[in-house]
Design a protein around this motif. Structure first.
Motif, PDB file in Angstrom:
ATOM      1  N   GLY A 111       0.920  -1.237  -0.078  1.00 13.26           N
ATOM      2  CA  GLY A 111       0.036  -0.100  -0.032  1.00 13.26           C
ATOM      3  C   GLY A 111       0.905   1.309   0.133  1.00 13.26           C
ATOM      4  N   PHE A 112       0.235   2.313   0.434  1.00 10.45           N
ATOM      5  CA  PHE A 112       0.820   3.772   0.517  1.00 10.45           C
ATOM      6  C   PHE A 112       1.473   4.120  -0.771  1.00 10.45           C
ATOM      7  CE2 PHE A 112       0.871   2.002   4.924  1.00 10.45           C
ATOM      8  CZ  PHE A 112       0.310   2.932   5.440  1.00 10.45           C
ATOM      9  N   ALA A 113       0.781   3.926  -1.926  1.00 10.27           N
ATOM     10  CA  ALA A 113       1.280   4.556  -3.186  1.00 10.27           C
ATOM     11  C   ALA A 113       1.611   5.901  -3.092  1.00 10.27           C
ATOM     12  CB  ALA A 113       0.179   4.371  -4.131  1.00 10.27           C
ATOM     13  N   GLU A 114       2.528   6.601  -3.704  1.00 14.18           N
ATOM     14  CA  GLU A 114       2.962   7.748  -4.006  1.00 14.18           C
ATOM     15  C   GLU A 114       1.862   8.642  -4.469  1.00 14.18           C
ATOM     16  OE1 GLU A 114       5.617   9.451  -2.819  1.00 14.18           O
ATOM     17  OE2 GLU A 114       6.228   7.233  -1.939  1.00 14.18           O
ATOM     18  N   GLY A 115       0.899   8.018  -5.381  1.00 11.43           N
ATOM     19  CA  GLY A 115      -0.020   8.947  -5.968  1.00 11.43           C
ATOM     20  C   GLY A 115      -1.145   9.271  -5.010  1.00 11.43           C
ATOM     21  N   GLY A 116      -1.070   8.559  -3.822  1.00 10.13           N
ATOM     22  CA  GLY A 116      -2.264   8.656  -2.691  1.00 10.13           C
ATOM     23  C   GLY A 116      -2.790   7.527  -2.350  1.00 10.13           C
ATOM     24  N   GLN A 117      -3.800   7.755  -1.469  1.00 16.21           N
ATOM     25  CA  GLN A 117      -4.750   6.620  -0.951  1.00 16.21           C
ATOM     26  C   GLN A 117      -5.999   7.025  -0.765  1.00 16.21           C
ATOM     27  OE1 GLN A 117      -1.788   7.705   1.343  1.00 16.21           O
ATOM     28  NE2 GLN A 117      -0.503   6.526   0.005  1.00 16.21           N
ATOM     29  N   ASN A 118      -6.808   6.137  -0.471  1.00 16.30           N
ATOM     30  CA  ASN A 118      -7.990   6.396   0.112  1.00 16.30           C
ATOM     31  C   ASN A 118      -8.983   7.485  -0.725  1.00 16.30           C
ATOM     32  OD1 ASN A 118      -8.000   5.083   3.066  1.00 16.30           O
ATOM     33  ND2 ASN A 118      -5.962   6.786   2.614  1.00 16.30           N
ATOM     34  N   GLU A 119      -9.418   6.827  -1.786  1.00 15.99           N
ATOM     35  CA  GLU A 119     -10.185   7.590  -2.641  1.00 15.99           C
ATOM     36  C   GLU A 119     -11.454   8.014  -2.071  1.00 15.99           C
ATOM     37  OE1 GLU A 119     -12.408   7.385  -7.399  1.00 15.99           O
ATOM     38  OE2 GLU A 119     -11.066   5.793  -6.615  1.00 15.99           O
ATOM     39  N   THR A 120     -11.693   9.237  -2.013  1.00 22.44           N
ATOM     40  CA  THR A 120     -13.122   9.507  -1.201  1.00 22.44           C
ATOM     41  C   THR A 120     -14.414   9.014  -1.293  1.00 22.44           C
ATOM     42  OG1 THR A 120     -11.805  11.881  -0.592  1.00 22.44           O
ATOM     43  CG2 THR A 120     -14.216  11.661  -0.230  1.00 22.44           C
ATOM     44  N   CYS A 121     -14.675   8.626  -2.905  1.00 21.06           N
ATOM     45  CA  CYS A 121     -15.784   8.038  -3.279  1.00 21.06           C
ATOM     46  C   CYS A 121     -15.739   6.783  -2.700  1.00 21.06           C
ATOM     47  CB  CYS A 121     -15.590   7.761  -4.854  1.00 21.06           C
ATOM     48  SG  CYS A 121     -15.961   9.177  -5.878  1.00 21.06           S
ATOM     49  N   ALA A 122     -14.825   5.929  -2.699  1.00 22.82           N
ATOM     50  CA  ALA A 122     -14.889   4.562  -2.162  1.00 22.82           C
ATOM     51  C   ALA A 122     -15.467   4.765  -0.919  1.00 22.82           C
ATOM     52  CB  ALA A 122     -13.682   3.860  -2.315  1.00 22.82           C
ATOM     53  N   THR A 123     -14.879   5.474   0.035  1.00 20.54           N
ATOM     54  CA  THR A 123     -15.590   5.646   1.342  1.00 20.54           C
ATOM     55  C   THR A 123     -16.992   5.881   1.491  1.00 20.54           C
ATOM     56  OG1 THR A 123     -13.264   6.115   2.401  1.00 20.54           O
ATOM     57  CG2 THR A 123     -15.248   6.858   3.759  1.00 20.54           C
ATOM     58  N   TYR A 124     -17.508   6.944   0.833  1.00 22.02           N
ATOM     59  CA  TYR A 124     -18.829   7.237   0.602  1.00 22.02           C
ATOM     60  C   TYR A 124     -19.434   5.997   0.256  1.00 22.02           C
ATOM     61  CZ  TYR A 124     -23.032   8.453  -2.518  1.00 22.02           C
ATOM     62  OH  TYR A 124     -24.386   8.518  -2.992  1.00 22.02           O
ATOM     63  N   ASN A 125     -19.082   5.259  -0.599  1.00 18.70           N
ATOM     64  CA  ASN A 125     -19.812   4.055  -1.107  1.00 18.70           C
ATOM     65  C   ASN A 125     -19.683   3.075   0.186  1.00 18.70           C
ATOM     66  OD1 ASN A 125     -21.131   4.452  -3.559  1.00 18.70           O
ATOM     67  ND2 ASN A 125     -18.937   4.835  -4.262  1.00 18.70           N
ATOM     68  N   LEU A 126     -18.754   2.852   0.844  1.00 20.19           N
ATOM     69  CA  LEU A 126     -18.607   1.966   2.202  1.00 20.19           C
ATOM     70  C   LEU A 126     -19.600   2.215   3.026  1.00 20.19           C
ATOM     71  CD1 LEU A 126     -14.687   1.110   2.149  1.00 20.19           C
ATOM     72  CD2 LEU A 126     -16.770  -0.564   1.725  1.00 20.19           C
ATOM     73  N   LEU A 127     -19.652   3.658   3.377  1.00 20.19           N
ATOM     74  CA  LEU A 127     -20.609   4.223   4.174  1.00 20.19           C
ATOM     75  C   LEU A 127     -22.064   3.836   4.105  1.00 20.19           C
ATOM     76  CD1 LEU A 127     -19.293   7.706   5.080  1.00 20.19           C
ATOM     77  CD2 LEU A 127     -19.349   5.909   6.735  1.00 20.19           C
ATOM     78  N   LYS A 128     -22.409   3.954   2.697  1.00 22.01           N
ATOM     79  CA  LYS A 128     -23.623   3.774   2.330  1.00 22.01           C
ATOM     80  C   LYS A 128     -23.833   2.169   2.156  1.00 22.01           C
ATOM     81  CE  LYS A 128     -26.282   4.085  -2.055  1.00 22.01           C
ATOM     82  NZ  LYS A 128     -26.129   4.803  -3.365  1.00 22.01           N
ATOM     83  N   LEU A 129     -22.907   1.207   1.993  1.00 17.75           N
ATOM     84  CA  LEU A 129     -22.994  -0.021   2.419  1.00 17.75           C
ATOM     85  C   LEU A 129     -23.336  -0.498   3.935  1.00 17.75           C
ATOM     86  CD1 LEU A 129     -22.944  -3.209   1.214  1.00 17.75           C
ATOM     87  CD2 LEU A 129     -20.426  -3.039   1.403  1.00 17.75           C
TER      88      LEU A 129
END
Length: 627
Positions: free
Chosen positions: A348-366
């Protein structure tokens, strides 16, 4: 509430015509004078254009429903929502209908011809290249671009910027349909449902003729086949209309290899086999929410198992401490799950960043929707973690600009965009929804109105109409470790209060000022049963404490939490290594000084504060030594 107001007040100033620009452009309609199109992924030539308009519809509906405290503001959102729907309705009525009486037209979604003067389909959206022959597109079609991209996907088109390539047509359509259904279910606009039904049937008719083998290929094609939650909106349409065609269409979006392993359904998520490895996270998470909605309509237990198994795998094996996922350096893509589970440090810990905010939005929904089937505290523990430490942390200090990725590398810095809501990435779009529904999951009730669930500790007022009860929650959480619930009205019912998993130093309850003897287990709900009376009060206290949250495959790399709040070290410059800290092995609290009422702390002269209040360089993961 500060984040809510940033979004609500800016949203009220937006021009719906900007969000309608590409729809009018696709249908060859004249634009109102002075209208400016949106930018970034909604520019005129971008093949994802229209996606932000779907989020916008959802945000308008949510804002209309939630601004009962200001009727003038509420009327602004109602006018904008109705204007959007009226315009989209008029455009949808043009599809597959003759321009003039007796003129030629094609109402059949399965026989859409290439554009005028062309011998094949293409994704050219330039002013000179876009087709606007809406009379040939099939009855009910509505999108911000012509139907070519949908047809090209069936014919094998890949993701890219050439005119023979596409960019996730069903992803965009999902946002539009979800926005329309939100305008109907949340905003009460009946025309919105009619538009969604028309386009839903257009999709159903096309996919009916697509072989299973082709659909397996389509839904696994990187980005091009990303369909958001099309299975979810189709199952929603079935739930609302009771038209079985929509439920059948939802199942046509089954990502068979992801869900079931293969065409024979021999493994996959339904049998708790990890199929997440290396996949694009946000391409797949909404498919899981769709599987759960499909279960709601079909009662086929396999769909529930897909969602439940995915949630456990995702949150236990791939999640960063803010509640986010994705950010792999193996595979080298910050939007992907790591190549192997439980390897965030190694992969993990890609230089390009982590934690796409869309993904968390969808995990909250789930998580919210899984809780409706299984009232396990783990879902709302996750909800609290991700809400405070990612969603709130993804918004700029003085405006509604927000993040795409939330980087957690040493000395990282958040990048905010779209402060004026004029140019959207995917995460700018979901931010419109997240920050206009922050009250979304504070309370739930049982279907028989015998139980109230208090999930989140947020200042709020709940009107429980079926019980003729109002519950007021007053708290300064998380700047205080207590909250008070006051009841107006009464009756015999249960109140279940969440005992957070981090509340390991006690959970104390008073009713009407009298201490109760309770057995409260962290990570569960505590049931308070009695015949409640008007004016009754419930005081809850859950002492905060400091604790470490390590990376699964490198335990000395860890974050410091105080209660539900992730603390970040303030950095003055970039770093190439993890910040080292030494803490007392017996009690790390002895190594930390500060003010709990402001959540400002320091360790050996290094300042720490809540990650959601960090707008400059930060270190969230630390190299911890325990002495």
């Amino acid at each position: 509430m500060k984040n809510r107001d940033k979004f609500i007040l800016t949203l009220a100033k937006t021009d719906p015509n900007s969000f309608l620009f590409n729809f009018r452009d696709a249908f060859g309609q004249e634009q109102p004078e002075g209208v400016k199109p949106l930018g970034v992924w909604d520019s005129r030539t971008t093949r994802l254009r229209g996606h932000a308009s779907g989020h916008y519809l959802s945000a308008l509906a949510q804002s209309y429903a939630s601004t009962t405290y200001d009727e003038n503001l509420r009327s602004v959102f109602l006018l904008k929502m109705n204007y959007m729907i009226d315009t989209l309705y008029d455009l949808s009525q043009k599809s597959g209908a003759p321009i003039k009486e007796g003129g030629e037209f094609n109402a059949d979604p399965t026989t859409v011809p290439p554009g005028p003067g062309k011998d094949d389909y293409d994704s050219d959206l330039s002013q000179d290249g876009i087709r606007t022959d809406y009379e040939n597109w099939g009855k009910g079609f509505i999108s911000a671009y012509p139907p070519d991209q949908f047809i090209m996907l069936e014919k094998g088109a890949t993701y890219g910027s050439r005119n023979n390539q596409i960019w996730a047509p069903y992803y965009t359509l999902h946002k539009i349909l979800a926005g329309l259904l939100d305008c109907y279910e949340v905003g009460g606009n009946k025309k919105a449902l009619e538009i969604a039904e028309g386009m839903g049937l257009w999709v159903y008719r096309r996919l009916q003729g697509v072989p299973t083998s082709t659909r397996i290929d389509m839904w696994n094609r990187y980005i091009a086949g990303e369909y958001g939650g099309m299975n979810e909106v189709m199952a929603r349409l079935h739930r609302i209309t009771n038209d079985r065609r929509f439920l059948e269409c939802a199942r046509l979006f089954d990502n068979i290899s992801f869900f079931f392993g293969d065409a024979e359904h021999t493994h996959g998520l339904t049998k708790n086999v990890d199929t997440l490895r290396g996949k694009h996270a946000n391409q797949h998470i909404p498919q899981i929410t769709g599987a759960l909605e499909t279960y709601r309509g079909t009662q086929d237990i396999r769909y529930y198992r897909i969602a439940d198994n995915f949630w456990d795998l995702c949150t236990h094996c791939y999640m960063y401490n803010i509640g986010g996922v994705a950010g792999a350096k193996n595979p080298n893509n910050p939007e992907c799950f790591t190549a192997q589970p439980n390897t965030l440090y190694a992969n993990g810990f890609a230089e390009g960043g982590q934690n796409e905010t869309c993904a968390t939005y969808n995990l909250l929904k789930l998580s919210r929707q899984l809780f409706m089937y299984d009232q396990d505290g783990k879902f709302m523990d996750y909800y609290e973690q991700a809400l405070y430490n990612h969603i709130l942390a993804s918004v700029a200090e003085d405006n509604p600009g927000n993040t795409y990725h939330v980087p957690l590398n040493p000395g990282a810095r958040k990048q905010f965009s779209n402060a004026d809501m004029s140019g959207f990435t995917c995460c700018n779009g979901t931010a419109l929804e997240s920050n206009t529904k922050l009250q979304d999951s504070i309370y739930f009730k049982s279907t028989n109105d015998t139980t109230l669930y208090v999930n989140l500790y947020v200042p709020s007022t709940l009107t429980w109409a079926a019980r003729n009860v109002v519950v007021e929650q007053r708290t300064n959480f998380p700047y205080a470790d207590s909250t008070r619930l006051t009841l107006k009205g009464g009756g015999a019912f249960d109140i279940k209060v969440r005992v957070p998993r981090w509340a390991t130093h006690g959970f104390f309850v008073k009713t009407n000022g009298k201490e109760m003897t309770v057995q409260a287990t962290p990570g569960t709900y505590l049931t308070l049963s009695r015949a409640w009376k008007d004016g009754d009060t419930i005081d809850l206290k859950m002492p905060f404490h400091f604790y470490l949250s390590p990376v699964m495959d490198q335990p000395n790399i860890a974050s410091i939490f105080y209660g539900p709040v992730l603390l970040a070290a303030e950095e003055s410059e970039p770093r190439s290594t993890w910040r080292a800290v030494t803490l007392n092995a017996g009690d790390i609290c002895k190594s930390i000084i500060g003010d709990p009422s402001t959540l400002r702390f320091s360790i050996n002269g290094v300042n720490f504060k809540p990650f959601y209040e960090v707008y400059s360089r930060h270190s969230v993961y630390l190299d911890v030594t325990l002495n």
